[in-house]
Design a protein around this motif. Structure first.
Motif, mmCIF file in Angstrom:
data_model
loop_
_atom_site.group_PDB
_atom_site.id
_atom_site.type_symbol
_atom_site.label_atom_id
_atom_site.label_comp_id
_atom_site.label_asym_id
_atom_site.label_seq_id
_atom_site.Cartn_x
_atom_site.Cartn_y
_atom_site.Cartn_z
ATOM 1 N N ILE A 631 15.368 34.371 42.691
ATOM 2 C CA ILE A 631 16.186 33.234 43.125
ATOM 3 C C ILE A 631 17.598 33.341 42.562
ATOM 4 C CG2 ILE A 631 14.145 31.750 43.209
ATOM 5 C CD1 ILE A 631 15.284 30.313 40.721
ATOM 6 N N ASN A 632 17.912 34.453 41.925
ATOM 7 C CA ASN A 632 19.213 34.612 41.298
ATOM 8 C C ASN A 632 19.700 36.046 41.490
ATOM 9 O OD1 ASN A 632 21.481 34.649 39.664
ATOM 10 N ND2 ASN A 632 20.313 34.699 37.760
ATOM 11 N N ILE A 633 20.875 36.191 42.066
ATOM 12 C CA ILE A 633 21.551 37.483 42.155
ATOM 13 C C ILE A 633 22.841 37.345 41.359
ATOM 14 C CG2 ILE A 633 22.598 39.213 43.645
ATOM 15 C CD1 ILE A 633 20.803 38.270 45.880
ATOM 16 N N SER A 634 23.006 38.219 40.366
ATOM 17 C CA SER A 634 24.161 38.118 39.484
ATOM 18 C C SER A 634 24.916 39.432 39.458
ATOM 19 C CB SER A 634 23.737 37.757 38.055
ATOM 20 O OG SER A 634 23.111 36.499 38.020
ATOM 21 N N CYS A 635 26.211 39.326 39.243
ATOM 22 C CA CYS A 635 27.038 40.510 39.069
ATOM 23 C C CYS A 635 28.099 40.212 38.024
ATOM 24 C CB CYS A 635 27.675 40.945 40.385
ATOM 25 S SG CYS A 635 28.797 39.740 41.117
ATOM 26 N N VAL A 636 28.611 41.272 37.431
ATOM 27 C CA VAL A 636 29.644 41.151 36.412
ATOM 28 C C VAL A 636 30.949 41.672 36.991
ATOM 29 C CG1 VAL A 636 30.370 41.826 34.104
ATOM 30 C CG2 VAL A 636 27.950 41.422 34.568
ATOM 31 N N LEU A 637 31.998 40.879 36.840
ATOM 32 C CA LEU A 637 33.312 41.272 37.325
ATOM 33 C C LEU A 637 34.370 40.873 36.307
ATOM 34 C CD1 LEU A 637 34.169 38.208 38.370
ATOM 35 C CD2 LEU A 637 32.870 38.905 40.363
ATOM 36 N N HIS A 638 35.609 41.283 36.546
ATOM 37 C CA HIS A 638 36.655 40.980 35.578
ATOM 38 C C HIS A 638 36.983 39.496 35.613
ATOM 39 C CE1 HIS A 638 40.374 41.287 33.250
ATOM 40 N NE2 HIS A 638 39.955 42.484 32.866
ATOM 41 N N GLU A 639 37.301 38.972 34.445
ATOM 42 C CA GLU A 639 37.541 37.536 34.314
ATOM 43 C C GLU A 639 38.697 37.045 35.184
ATOM 44 O OE1 GLU A 639 38.472 36.040 30.313
ATOM 45 O OE2 GLU A 639 36.548 35.004 30.391
ATOM 46 N N ARG A 640 39.703 37.899 35.407
ATOM 47 C CA ARG A 640 40.852 37.463 36.195
ATOM 48 C C ARG A 640 40.518 37.293 37.670
ATOM 49 N NH1 ARG A 640 42.444 42.884 34.865
ATOM 50 N NH2 ARG A 640 42.154 44.293 36.638
ATOM 51 N N SER A 641 39.387 37.871 38.114
ATOM 52 C CA SER A 641 38.962 37.746 39.516
ATOM 53 C C SER A 641 37.885 36.690 39.702
ATOM 54 C CB SER A 641 38.440 39.101 40.027
ATOM 55 O OG SER A 641 39.405 40.112 39.901
ATOM 56 N N ALA A 642 37.506 35.970 38.627
ATOM 57 C CA ALA A 642 36.339 35.087 38.686
ATOM 58 C C ALA A 642 36.555 33.924 39.650
ATOM 59 C CB ALA A 642 36.006 34.571 37.283
ATOM 60 N N ILE A 643 37.700 33.240 39.554
ATOM 61 C CA ILE A 643 37.945 32.066 40.407
ATOM 62 C C ILE A 643 38.033 32.496 41.874
ATOM 63 C CG2 ILE A 643 39.481 30.138 40.860
ATOM 64 C CD1 ILE A 643 38.005 29.974 38.220
ATOM 65 N N LYS A 644 38.701 33.611 42.136
ATOM 66 C CA LYS A 644 38.803 34.119 43.498
ATOM 67 C C LYS A 644 37.426 34.435 44.055
ATOM 68 C CE LYS A 644 40.769 38.015 46.072
ATOM 69 N NZ LYS A 644 41.598 39.249 45.971
ATOM 70 N N ALA A 645 36.588 35.128 43.276
ATOM 71 C CA ALA A 645 35.245 35.489 43.735
ATOM 72 C C ALA A 645 34.397 34.245 43.963
ATOM 73 C CB ALA A 645 34.583 36.404 42.707
#
Length: 673
Positions: A631-645
């Motif tokens: 029930i959860n799909i997670s990914c790690v990305l750069h903090e500066r792209s978090a709001i955009k993603a």
């Protein structure tokens, strides 16, 4: 004109006995900022058809960081700190002021209330060391001068404003009174009296003064109609704070604060908060009773406590079942609205160690289970659980209901819903949990309840971390051939396209972001994988107490996402240990993006759509992980792209109406690509 009363029926009233319970839990900021709404609107509205019990956290002002519990922990730390040089005379503290007031004569127009100082307390000892008044004078406190001191007290520093004291000509008694007032004024201004030395309040004394001043000010704002009630509450607040001061003084003398002592110290916050809540309810015409739980844990509960080889204590479920039963009996014996302290006594192994700072939520859940409540309400400053953080995603919408599994995932990955263990205690007894907004009492909020039909076989086993069932494959859809307009070729279309009743489009529930994350990569230095590769990695993490949020592995590589708040020295030691089994690298300033939803188990293509949208938005993904619950799909990305993603995923995957995942998806969508 007397206030409108909302008194509940007597306990022996049959209609009252048949009413169901509602347990309401209020957080510290709710009690601190919206107590008048709670006492005059929320509680009376529910009392018409229900019996209501209230559980209160220690009050906070504008932020939790400056809340009472943090100040109490600060005072505990200051009690063990080495003494420092006394500061230069500055703003008078409340304790100094109260001590100095004992040298004066009570104003004849404002008679002093009853004693608020316990003989032999630290407060009384400080008072007696400054002057030699009569015993009756030392136990008297002028409310008028106390008002002046509360107004002039500068909690953040500054110079106190001297108060003006008229000096009328008169008899010898008036002259004596004038001399006393002058001596009080000199003390208030930080001057040295002729018969005592300057005594600046520092350390835990100043912190206790701050707590006392804040709660006395809160009493005066909460109780505006009944002056006798207000005076009594002020005395009780001072009494509780002086007991706390004595306790901290004893800890300073023995130079130790045990885990149990720390529990007692933080328990003062809930007691003070609940006292004021009771006063506000009584002032609004609602019968209420303070329920303290210091002795609710019976010694017989200890038979359900286990201890491992290292001496660590574990409380099993039977302990919590017995505790909830005792809480239920205590609440049923109350005549009015029980106002319950979140602190529930002497828990073996320490309350903070066993439960943590969320013990007030757990207490509310156990109360709800004990009285068989039809609902547990958690009152916050938000309308409920949203599909995303509305402060970051403008199109986020309120979720009417979610399952405990979804709520637990959202809580862990950044959305503050409710502690999973607290949720489990209520859900396993079929007590639904509703998140409501104290600023919008008429809102429906969000309900947390298992997605299992009533009476369904195995429903009792459906817990927050319950058993996983084998997912069923999606039903096959009959395919028919269709000829295009030119009669060339065919294409496969679904026959359900022409069905009269289209099924509701299933969507994930929410998307959330967890900030302050770093990724630790370990690449094996062996060509052939050793059976001890993973054991050494996780054994090292266990020794240093490091919690991993996400993990992704291959035969020779392990990537782990964890909080970046790990101390630098601990991280360096951890890296040095892990370099014995492989090459170690660290990625900083990362964030975890999690898409959560119970329908995702049978949703084909949701993961592909999620990652396609991120790719089209030029968001780079460092790591991908999916939990066993699916029930959860997670990914790690750069903090500066978090709001955009976050906005991209919400707009393209979570919107009710389907949106194209390309550059022509409207002005809102294009702004993020």
């Amino acid at each position: 004109m007397p206030p409108t009363t909302h008194l509940p029926s007597p306990p022996d009233d049959p209609s009252r006995q048949e009413q169901e319970w509602i347990v309401q839990k209020y957080g510290g900021t709710s009690v601190g900022k919206f107590l008048h709404v709670i006492a005059e609107q929320i509680v009376p509205s529910y009392l018409a058809n229900n019996k209501v019990a209230i559980v209160c956290s220690a009050r906070s002002g504008q932020t939790k960081a400056l809340g009472t519990t943090n100040l109490l922990l600060q005072a505990a730390s200051e009690a063990l700190s080495p003494p420092s040089a006394p500061p230069t005379p500055g703003p008078a503290s409340l304790s100094n002021s109260l001590a100095s007031l004992t040298t004066g004569t009570p104003n004849s127009q404002h008679p002093a209330p009853a004693s608020v100082v316990r003989p032999g307390s630290a407060f009384a000892r400080r008072s007696s060391s400054r002057s030699t008044p009569t015993r009756s004078d030392s136990l008297a406190l002028s409310s008028t001068v106390l008002d002046k001191k509360l107004n002039s007290l500068k909690l953040e520093g500054g110079t106190p404003k001297p108060s003006s004291n008229p000096q009328p000509n008169g008899s010898a008694d008036e002259t004596a009174t004038k001399d006393n007032e002058k001596r009080v004024q000199e003390d208030e201004d930080g001057l040295v009296s002729s018969d005592s030395e300057s005594e600046a309040v520092i350390g835990y004394d100043a912190t206790v003064d701050r707590i006392m001043a804040d709660h006395i000010d809160s009493v005066r704002k909460a109780v505006t109609r009944d002056s006798d009630l207000r005076d009594r509450l002020e005395r009780e607040v001072v009494e509780d704070c002086e007991r706390l001061r004595d306790f901290l003084m004893a800890a300073k003398i023995i130079e130790e604060i045990s885990p149990r002592s720390k529990d007692i110290i933080i328990g003062v916050g809930e007691r003070l908060s609940c006292r004021i809540a009771v006063g506000a309810l009584l002032d609004a015409g609602v019968e209420a009773e303070l329920v303290t739980l210091e002795n609710i844990v019976d010694p017989s509960f200890s038979s359900h406590i286990s201890q491992d080889a290292q001496g660590e204590i574990t409380l099993d479920q039977t302990f919590y079942d017995q505790l909830s039963q005792a809480l239920g009996e205590r609440l049923r014996s109350c005549r009015g609205v029980p106002v319950v302290t979140g602190y529930f006594g002497n828990v073996p192994g320490s309350l903070l160690s066993q439960v943590g700072r969320g013990y007030t939520d757990l207490c509310a859940a156990l109360c709800a289970v004990g009285v068989g409540a039809k609902e547990l309400q958690i009152w916050k400053e938000v309308d409920g659980v949203f599909t995303a953080d509305p402060r970051k995603v403008p199109t986020a919408r309120l979720i009417p209901s979610i399952t405990p599994e979804e709520a637990a995932e959202l809580t862990y990955y950044g959305s503050e819903v409710i502690h999973p263990f607290t949720m489990e205690q209520a859900i396993k007894k079929s007590v639904p949990i509703r998140i409501k907004n104290v600023e919008n009492p008429s809102g429906s909020g969000t309900v947390i309840f298992p997605d299992v039909p009533a009476g369904h076989a195995g429903s009792e086993d459906k817990l927050v971390d319950g058993h996983l069932t084998q997912p069923q494959p999606p039903p096959s859809t009959p395919q028919v051939s269709a000829v295009d307009a030119n009669g060339k070729g065919t294409k496969s279309v679904s026959s359900s396209k022409n069905a009269p009743n289209l099924p509701e489009r299933k969507l994930p529930t929410a998307v959330t972001i967890k900030d302050n994350v770093m990724v630790l990569n370990v690449h094996s230095n062996r060509k052939t994988v050793s059976h001890g590769f993973f054991a050494k990695i996780f054994g090292t993490l266990d020794r240093y107490g490091v919690v991993v949020d996400l993990i992704s592995t291959s035969e020779v590589h392990v990537s782990m996402a964890m909080t970046s708040t790990i101390r630098t020295r601990t991280l360096e030691k951890l890296k040095a240990e892990l370099e014995k089994v492989g090459t170690v690298s660290v990625l900083r300033d990362m964030a975890i993006l999690s898409l959560v939803g119970r329908h995702m188990r049978n949703m084909v293509g949701v993961a592909g759509r999620m990652f396609s949208v991120l790719a089209e938005g030029n968001v780079n993904i460092e790591m991908i992980s999916q939990g066993a619950s699916e029930i959860n799909i997670s990914c790690v990305l750069h903090e500066r792209s978090a709001i955009k993603a976050l906005n991209l995923i919400h707009y393209s995957v979570l919107e009710v109406s389907p949106k194209p995942s390309n550059l022509e998806s409207g002005n809102f969508g294009r702004s993020f690509f």
